[in-house]
Scaffold this motif. Structure first.
Motif, PDB file in Angstrom:
ATOM      1  N   ALA A  99     -10.537   0.348   6.860  1.00 25.23           N
ATOM      2  CA  ALA A  99     -10.171  -0.596   8.059  1.00 25.23           C
ATOM      3  C   ALA A  99      -8.830  -0.473   8.269  1.00 25.23           C
ATOM      4  O   ALA A  99      -8.451  -1.231   9.118  1.00 25.23           O
ATOM      5  CB  ALA A  99     -10.578  -1.965   7.645  1.00 25.23           C
ATOM      6  N   GLY A 100      -7.889   0.108   7.698  1.00 23.58           N
ATOM      7  CA  GLY A 100      -6.531   0.154   7.901  1.00 23.58           C
ATOM      8  C   GLY A 100      -5.656  -1.234   7.681  1.00 23.58           C
ATOM      9  O   GLY A 100      -4.508  -1.493   8.226  1.00 23.58           O
ATOM     10  N   CYS A 101      -6.359  -1.819   6.493  1.00 22.14           N
ATOM     11  CA  CYS A 101      -5.543  -2.929   5.886  1.00 22.14           C
ATOM     12  C   CYS A 101      -4.315  -2.663   5.012  1.00 22.14           C
ATOM     13  O   CYS A 101      -4.679  -1.667   4.159  1.00 22.14           O
ATOM     14  CB  CYS A 101      -6.687  -4.174   5.560  1.00 22.14           C
ATOM     15  SG  CYS A 101      -7.863  -4.580   6.596  1.00 22.14           S
ATOM     16  N   GLN A 134       0.324   2.049   2.303  1.00 24.59           N
ATOM     17  CA  GLN A 134      -0.964   1.201   2.598  1.00 24.59           C
ATOM     18  C   GLN A 134      -1.300   0.444   1.417  1.00 24.59           C
ATOM     19  O   GLN A 134      -1.669  -0.538   1.645  1.00 24.59           O
ATOM     20  CB  GLN A 134      -2.164   1.879   3.316  1.00 24.59           C
ATOM     21  CG  GLN A 134      -3.167   1.151   3.864  1.00 24.59           C
ATOM     22  CD  GLN A 134      -4.382   1.810   4.247  1.00 24.59           C
ATOM     23  OE1 GLN A 134      -4.374   3.061   4.333  1.00 24.59           O
ATOM     24  NE2 GLN A 134      -5.234   1.136   4.708  1.00 24.59           N
ATOM     25  N   LEU A 135      -1.234   0.866   0.095  1.00 19.83           N
ATOM     26  CA  LEU A 135      -1.856   0.644  -0.960  1.00 19.83           C
ATOM     27  C   LEU A 135      -0.367   0.371  -1.719  1.00 19.83           C
ATOM     28  O   LEU A 135       0.170   1.137  -2.181  1.00 19.83           O
ATOM     29  CB  LEU A 135      -2.663   1.457  -1.743  1.00 19.83           C
ATOM     30  CG  LEU A 135      -3.216   1.100  -3.034  1.00 19.83           C
ATOM     31  CD1 LEU A 135      -3.893  -0.198  -3.034  1.00 19.83           C
ATOM     32  CD2 LEU A 135      -3.903   2.389  -3.813  1.00 19.83           C
ATOM     33  N   VAL A 136      -0.517  -0.771  -2.342  1.00 17.46           N
ATOM     34  CA  VAL A 136       0.229  -1.210  -3.514  1.00 17.46           C
ATOM     35  C   VAL A 136      -0.327  -1.559  -4.856  1.00 17.46           C
ATOM     36  O   VAL A 136      -1.265  -2.358  -4.775  1.00 17.46           O
ATOM     37  CB  VAL A 136       1.298  -2.449  -3.118  1.00 17.46           C
ATOM     38  CG1 VAL A 136       2.188  -2.886  -4.440  1.00 17.46           C
ATOM     39  CG2 VAL A 136       2.029  -2.359  -1.891  1.00 17.46           C
ATOM     40  N   PHE A 137      -0.031  -0.651  -5.682  1.00 21.87           N
ATOM     41  CA  PHE A 137      -1.046  -0.643  -6.960  1.00 21.87           C
ATOM     42  C   PHE A 137      -0.164  -1.101  -7.981  1.00 21.87           C
ATOM     43  O   PHE A 137       0.958  -0.736  -8.277  1.00 21.87           O
ATOM     44  CB  PHE A 137      -1.483   0.641  -7.231  1.00 21.87           C
ATOM     45  CG  PHE A 137      -2.600   0.816  -8.304  1.00 21.87           C
ATOM     46  CD1 PHE A 137      -4.023   0.642  -7.789  1.00 21.87           C
ATOM     47  CD2 PHE A 137      -2.269   1.067  -9.489  1.00 21.87           C
ATOM     48  CE1 PHE A 137      -5.007   0.643  -8.920  1.00 21.87           C
ATOM     49  CE2 PHE A 137      -3.257   1.105 -10.563  1.00 21.87           C
ATOM     50  CZ  PHE A 137      -4.604   1.030 -10.356  1.00 21.87           C
ATOM     51  N   LEU A 184       2.766  -7.859   0.125  1.00 18.06           N
ATOM     52  CA  LEU A 184       1.797  -8.000   1.343  1.00 18.06           C
ATOM     53  C   LEU A 184       2.643  -8.522   2.426  1.00 18.06           C
ATOM     54  O   LEU A 184       2.257  -8.756   3.638  1.00 18.06           O
ATOM     55  CB  LEU A 184       0.846  -9.043   1.016  1.00 18.06           C
ATOM     56  CG  LEU A 184      -0.346  -8.301   0.169  1.00 18.06           C
ATOM     57  CD1 LEU A 184      -1.367  -9.547  -0.286  1.00 18.06           C
ATOM     58  CD2 LEU A 184      -0.875  -7.125   0.483  1.00 18.06           C
ATOM     59  N   THR A 185       3.967  -8.903   2.215  1.00 21.39           N
ATOM     60  CA  THR A 185       4.802  -9.659   3.556  1.00 21.39           C
ATOM     61  C   THR A 185       4.876  -8.390   4.495  1.00 21.39           C
ATOM     62  O   THR A 185       5.435  -7.277   4.053  1.00 21.39           O
ATOM     63  CB  THR A 185       6.033 -10.210   2.861  1.00 21.39           C
ATOM     64  OG1 THR A 185       5.535 -11.306   2.174  1.00 21.39           O
ATOM     65  CG2 THR A 185       6.852 -10.715   4.194  1.00 21.39           C
ATOM     66  N   ASP A 190       5.819  -1.993   9.744  1.00 23.56           N
ATOM     67  CA  ASP A 190       4.273  -2.098   9.578  1.00 23.56           C
ATOM     68  C   ASP A 190       3.256  -2.139  10.545  1.00 23.56           C
ATOM     69  O   ASP A 190       3.463  -3.151  11.478  1.00 23.56           O
ATOM     70  CB  ASP A 190       4.174  -3.052   8.587  1.00 23.56           C
ATOM     71  CG  ASP A 190       4.737  -2.751   7.122  1.00 23.56           C
ATOM     72  OD1 ASP A 190       5.087  -1.466   6.986  1.00 23.56           O
ATOM     73  OD2 ASP A 190       4.767  -3.687   6.289  1.00 23.56           O
ATOM     74  N   SER A 191       2.429  -1.433  10.736  1.00 22.27           N
ATOM     75  CA  SER A 191       1.174  -1.654  11.594  1.00 22.27           C
ATOM     76  C   SER A 191      -0.181  -1.724  11.178  1.00 22.27           C
ATOM     77  O   SER A 191      -1.279  -1.427  11.832  1.00 22.27           O
ATOM     78  CB  SER A 191       1.081  -0.337  12.589  1.00 22.27           C
ATOM     79  OG  SER A 191       1.054   0.830  11.745  1.00 22.27           O
TER      80      SER A 191
END
Length: 322
Positions: A99-101, A134-137, A184-185, A190-191
């Motif tokens: 979903a592009g989150c 897109q992903l912070v793991f 997440l800030t 960021d888009s």
């Protein structure tokens, strides 16, 4: 006057020599036709009933598949009892990435390679998601090993570990919250559609020494930061066992259930293992949180986990039964 016997060939059944009681062939045929018509009517009613149920289930399933909406500000609790509900974590992870989150994944149970292998089966690459930001793991297993056996590297690091509370006397999860908020800030370039915090699983924090109050405070601050301020979503998995003597874990689970917008409760079958039905899922929509007079909406389905997907169906309507 002598008794005249009746002609028995004209009747299917008679009583007495003078045919005081008779059953004609027409009456027998009427009873047979009526009985057959009644059986056909009952079968038709049952067929229509089950066909309508299956149609409603297929319609609802197609709507869920076509819907790609990402709700904002929702807290979803994944709860499992007597089974493993990690397949829901993989579903939400792949769903939000598609979903592009922007996703912050606090993985406390498995390694990155494990999640990446499962995600590839679902058509998502976690490695590519990390590379494009897109992903912070957060790999909890690796972070714990670094804290316990990599003290020199930790001292040289400018930022404290998100799981710093393991090596401290006080169970303070502020470092973990700062990691989530910073991840997440949104930045200037960021888009992404919306931030999402995914935790697998929250019960591990209690096993690492965090108190129930510290865990609930962490979730509270995350809800304020992610759901209220950033208009994002939080998905958390917890393990529970109603017969367990772990009072701290049950306290956390019950508190989270009280504050959740949506609860997906996965349970193992009470009858034990089944090849065609792996368990049941209870979907609880907390409508009561919206301060309305309506009660919570509860739906119960059974499921079967396959290699690349999960099949859901109404109770008693598995493919093996039909």
């Amino acid at each position: 006057m002598p008794a005249v016997p009746c002609n028995t060939q004209d009747y299917t059944w008679h009583k007495g020599t003078r045919c005081e009681a008779i059953v004609t062939d027409f009456q027998v045929m009427c009873v047979a036709v009526g009985s057959a018509a009644l059986v056909v009517l009952l079968l038709f009613m049952l067929t229509v009933f089950f066909a309508k149920k299956l149609y409603l289930l297929k319609t609802e399933n197609s709507k869920l598949r076509k819907t790609n909406l990402v709700f904002q500000g929702k807290f979803t609790l994944l709860r499992d009892t007597r089974t493993d509900g990690s397949f829901l974590v993989h579903h939400f992870l792949s769903f939000y990435l598609r979903a592009g989150c922007k996703v912050c994944f606090v993985a406390l149970l498995q390694s990155f390679s494990h999640y990446n292998i499962v995600a590839q089966k679902l058509g998502v690459s976690l490695t590519a998601a990390k590379e494009r930001g897109q992903l912070v793991f957060l790999e909890g297993l690796k972070s714990c090993l670094d804290l316990l056996f990599g003290e020199e590297e930790e001292e040289q690091s400018a930022q404290p570990s998100p799981l710093q509370f393991i090596s401290e006397s006080a169970s303070n999860l502020k470092a973990l919250f700062d990691f989530v908020r910073t991840s997440l800030t949104p930045g200037g370039g960021d888009s992404w559609k919306g931030p999402v915090l995914l935790v697998d699983d929250l019960s591990v924090l209690l096993s690492l020494g965090a108190t129930p109050v510290a865990v609930l405070d962490f979730i509270h601050y995350c809800r304020v930061a992610v759901c209220s301020q950033l208009k994002g979503n939080i998905v958390v998995l917890v393990h529970s066992n109603e017969d367990s003597e772990d009072e701290e874990n049950e306290l956390v689970v019950n508190s989270l259930c009280h504050h959740s917008d949506l609860i997906l409760w996965v349970e193992g079958l009470a009858t034990g293992f089944c090849k065609d039905v792996h368990g049941q899922i209870k979907i609880i929509r907390r409508v009561s949180l919206e301060l309305t007079a309506e009660q919570d909406h509860i739906q119960i389905y059974q499921y079967k986990i396959q290699d690349k997907n999960v099949t859901f169906f109404a109770r008693g309507l598995s493919a093996a039964v039909l």
